[in-house]
Design a protein around this motif. Structure first.
Motif, PDB file in Angstrom:
ATOM      1  N   SER A 128       0.830  -1.207   0.000  1.00 59.07           N
ATOM      2  CA  SER A 128       0.000   0.000   0.000  1.00 59.07           C
ATOM      3  C   SER A 128       0.862   1.253   0.000  1.00 59.07           C
ATOM      4  CB  SER A 128      -0.944   0.002   1.214  1.00 59.07           C
ATOM      5  OG  SER A 128      -0.227   0.156   2.432  1.00 59.07           O
ATOM      6  N   CYS A 164      -7.101  -3.562   7.146  1.00 59.02           N
ATOM      7  CA  CYS A 164      -6.407  -2.748   6.133  1.00 59.02           C
ATOM      8  C   CYS A 164      -6.790  -1.281   6.287  1.00 59.02           C
ATOM      9  CB  CYS A 164      -6.751  -3.225   4.721  1.00 59.02           C
ATOM     10  SG  CYS A 164      -5.927  -4.749   4.225  1.00 59.02           S
ATOM     11  N   ALA A 169      -4.480   1.551   4.916  1.00 61.65           N
ATOM     12  CA  ALA A 169      -4.137   0.831   3.688  1.00 61.65           C
ATOM     13  C   ALA A 169      -5.421   0.336   3.013  1.00 61.65           C
ATOM     14  CB  ALA A 169      -3.214  -0.339   3.994  1.00 61.65           C
ATOM     15  N   ARG A 383       2.840   0.765  10.814  1.00 56.86           N
ATOM     16  CA  ARG A 383       3.255   1.177   9.467  1.00 56.86           C
ATOM     17  C   ARG A 383       4.736   1.564   9.453  1.00 56.86           C
ATOM     18  NH1 ARG A 383      -0.347   1.946   5.265  1.00 56.86           N
ATOM     19  NH2 ARG A 383       1.320   3.009   4.146  1.00 56.86           N
TER      20      ARG A 383
END
Length: 569
Positions: A128, A164, A169, A383
């Motif tokens: 992503s 997600c 993402a 992340r």
């Protein structure tokens, strides 16, 4: 919104820095990666940025290295200094090989037989992030064509999308492989007609003997007409499970046995758990076939997969060659091993949950995103953790402490502080007077104070007083100093509030909870802790707090006492 003159200068300086560093005109992808990584506002303008980079690179190519150096010194001397500074090895994501005008399309393709774990999170975040930097498209594709061995969970489809989205993402497109069975069948028929696939009736052990001997099995030479007849019978359910397999013809004498005439379809009569699929199909594609077709149909430009799947690319390459397709650009990475979890598999976790070893997929002992989220780990920390790990073929062995360190940077400034006393012991303070103390909610941030009513009793941790003797002195944090007058039952008397006495008499400072308290249970990977704490904690539902001298915790429920999930120290 269009590119400004300042944006063009930014592109030029990164192009020149790369040229000066390597002594040659850089590739478009290298500059694109640096620009998108450093300038988030340009990511939506990828279609404009690419041509502008190419235009600038064309101009750079006409100049000498001396001219590059001179121009860079004029517009961005700090980048010259950066080149001359000895740095630690680069962290993060390296630029992709992106052709001019190419729209990057990448995917993450899980088997939905459970929710995302830390292992699968790497694929979600990295793919992503790349498409974000290059203004491309991120696809989630559920490879759910194994209704038997790795049977999908209906809930897991939604769990993946939820997780997600939580990770920032959110996919641009969601694809479910079991919706495309007719597409796979059409390509199988085409390959059979072309003579590149055949129906094999060998038992597994017999075929292995032929394969190991580099010899064709008796069915390899069947005509396409005969193979199509068998194929239609497979689809009609005329054959039992394991009776027939569709194989892709490769080099039967290939040095690698794994690449010799591999299986593409098998018969599975177990109904699929998705009600819209159910028992509609009895012939299912194996992953290498399904993935090869989907990657082409979805226009995949770049693939990141585990180095243990290098053979997949070679097997799929036969299909691409037969059909005249170009294979996506592929990067491989090594495995991640988390010290705290060792080896784990979604199938293994699912079995352990079903057997009652864990309370569910969000049990704090598990490496699932659902568990980490419930514990209070922030998506930004995950992340950054995954992106800084980068992409390389070396196996990575790391500790959760690295992730905790990133999370601590986020939660420490915003988490209010409270007292929580586990394994509590009642302390009677003989000469105590009722009072109210107001410790700060945070030691450095101006966030106000909490109010604690103090009477003649308090509760302290058994660990703090288990070895005290009469005459010992202690400091009750933010309250006052006491001298122990009795061990059993535990009693003490107030001897003032002087911090000078604390220093001169080397008093231990311990935390405490008031008599008017709330019960607290903390669920942690390393155990369950019960005790009491400040009543004000009930106002922190769903927030991460810091229980002083214990750790950060997320308050999960306050209905019948407080239940908290341990985050980290």
């Amino acid at each position: 919104m269009t590119l400004t003159d300042e944006d063009k200068i930014t592109i030029e300086k990164f192009a020149l820095q790369n040229a000066v560093k390597y002594g040659k005109t850089p590739q478009l992808g290298a500059v694109m990666g640096r620009v998108m990584g450093s300038c988030p506002h340009l990511r939506p303008l990828a279609k404009d940025v690419g041509p502008m980079i190419q235009q600038i690179l064309d101009e750079v190519s006409k100049e000498s290295p001396e001219a590059w150096q001179s121009r860079l010194e004029a517009i961005a001397p700090e980048l010259i200094e950066e080149l001359n500074t000895k740095k630690v090895p680069d962290k993060g994501l390296k630029p992709l090989d992106v052709a001019e005008g190419e729209t990057v399309v990448m995917r993450f393709a899980p088997n939905p037989n459970g929710p995302p774990t830390l292992g699968s999170t790497r694929g979600i975040v990295v793919n992503s992030e790349y498409v974000r930097r290059y203004g491309g498209k991120f696809i989630i594709r559920f490879d759910d064509t194994d209704p038997q061995t790795k049977r999908p969970m209906l809930e897991a489809y939604d769990w993946y999308i939820e997780d997600c989205t939580w990770l920032d993402a959110k996919p641009d497109k969601v694809v479910i492989a079991s919706d495309h069975m007719e597409v796979y069948y059409d390509y199988a028929r085409k390959l059979i007609e072309m003579g590149h696939a055949y129906v094999c009736f060998c038992e597994g052990g017999d075929f292995k003997k032929f394969k190991d001997a580099k010899e064709p099995c008796p069915h390899r030479g069947q005509s396409p007409v005969v193979n199509l007849e068998h194929w239609d019978k497979m689809l009609a359910g005329d054959y039992e499970e394991k009776a027939a397999v569709v194989r892709i013809k490769t080099d039967i004498k290939h040095k690698d046995p794994a690449l010799r005439d591999y299986g593409a379809f098998r018969i599975v009569k177990t109904p699929h758990p998705r009600p819209e699929v159910g028992d509609k199909y009895v012939v299912w594609p194996l992953l290498d076939f399904e993935g090869a077709i989907e990657d082409h149909e979805l226009g995949m430009t770049h693939i990141i997969r585990g180095k243990d799947l290098m053979d997949s690319e070679k097997r799929q390459g036969y299909i691409y060659n037969y059909l005249g397709w170009d294979y996506p650009k592929t990067t491989h990475w090594g495995r991640i091993k988390m010290h705290e979890f060792g080896k784990f598999s979604t199938s293994g976790l699912r079995q352990a949950i079903e057997e009652g070893e864990y309370s569910g997929w969000d049990d704090p002992r598990l490496p699932t995103l659902r568990a980490l989220r419930r514990r209070g780990i922030r998506p930004e920390a995950i992340r950054k953790f995954m992106i800084e790990m980068g992409v390389g073929e070396t196996d990575v062995s790391i500790s959760m402490d690295t992730l905790y360190a990133e999370n601590r940077k986020i939660v420490d400034p915003i988490a209010n502080r409270y007292f929580f006393v586990w394994d509590p012991v009642e302390l009677e303070i003989e000469n105590a007077e009722a009072c109210v103390v107001e410790p700060s909610l945070h030691p450095t941030e101006e966030r106000g104070r909490r109010s604690i009513n103090v009477g003649s009793k308090a509760f302290v941790c058994n660990d703090d007083v288990g070895s005290v003797k009469e005459g010992d002195v202690l400091r009750l944090k933010d309250l006052y100093n006491i001298e122990v007058t009795s061990v059993s039952p535990l009693k003490g008397r107030c001897i003032g509030n002087s911090m000078e006495d604390v220093k001169s008499r080397k008093m231990r400072i311990i935390h405490w909870a008031p008599e008017d308290n709330v019960s607290i249970k903390v669920l942690a990977p390393h155990g369950e802790f019960t005790g009491v704490g400040e009543k004000q904690v009930v106002e922190e539902l769903n927030n991460v707090v810091q229980f002083e001298r214990f750790g950060f915790c997320r308050i999960d429920s306050v209905d019948d006492g407080v239940v908290a999930y341990f985050t980290h120290k």
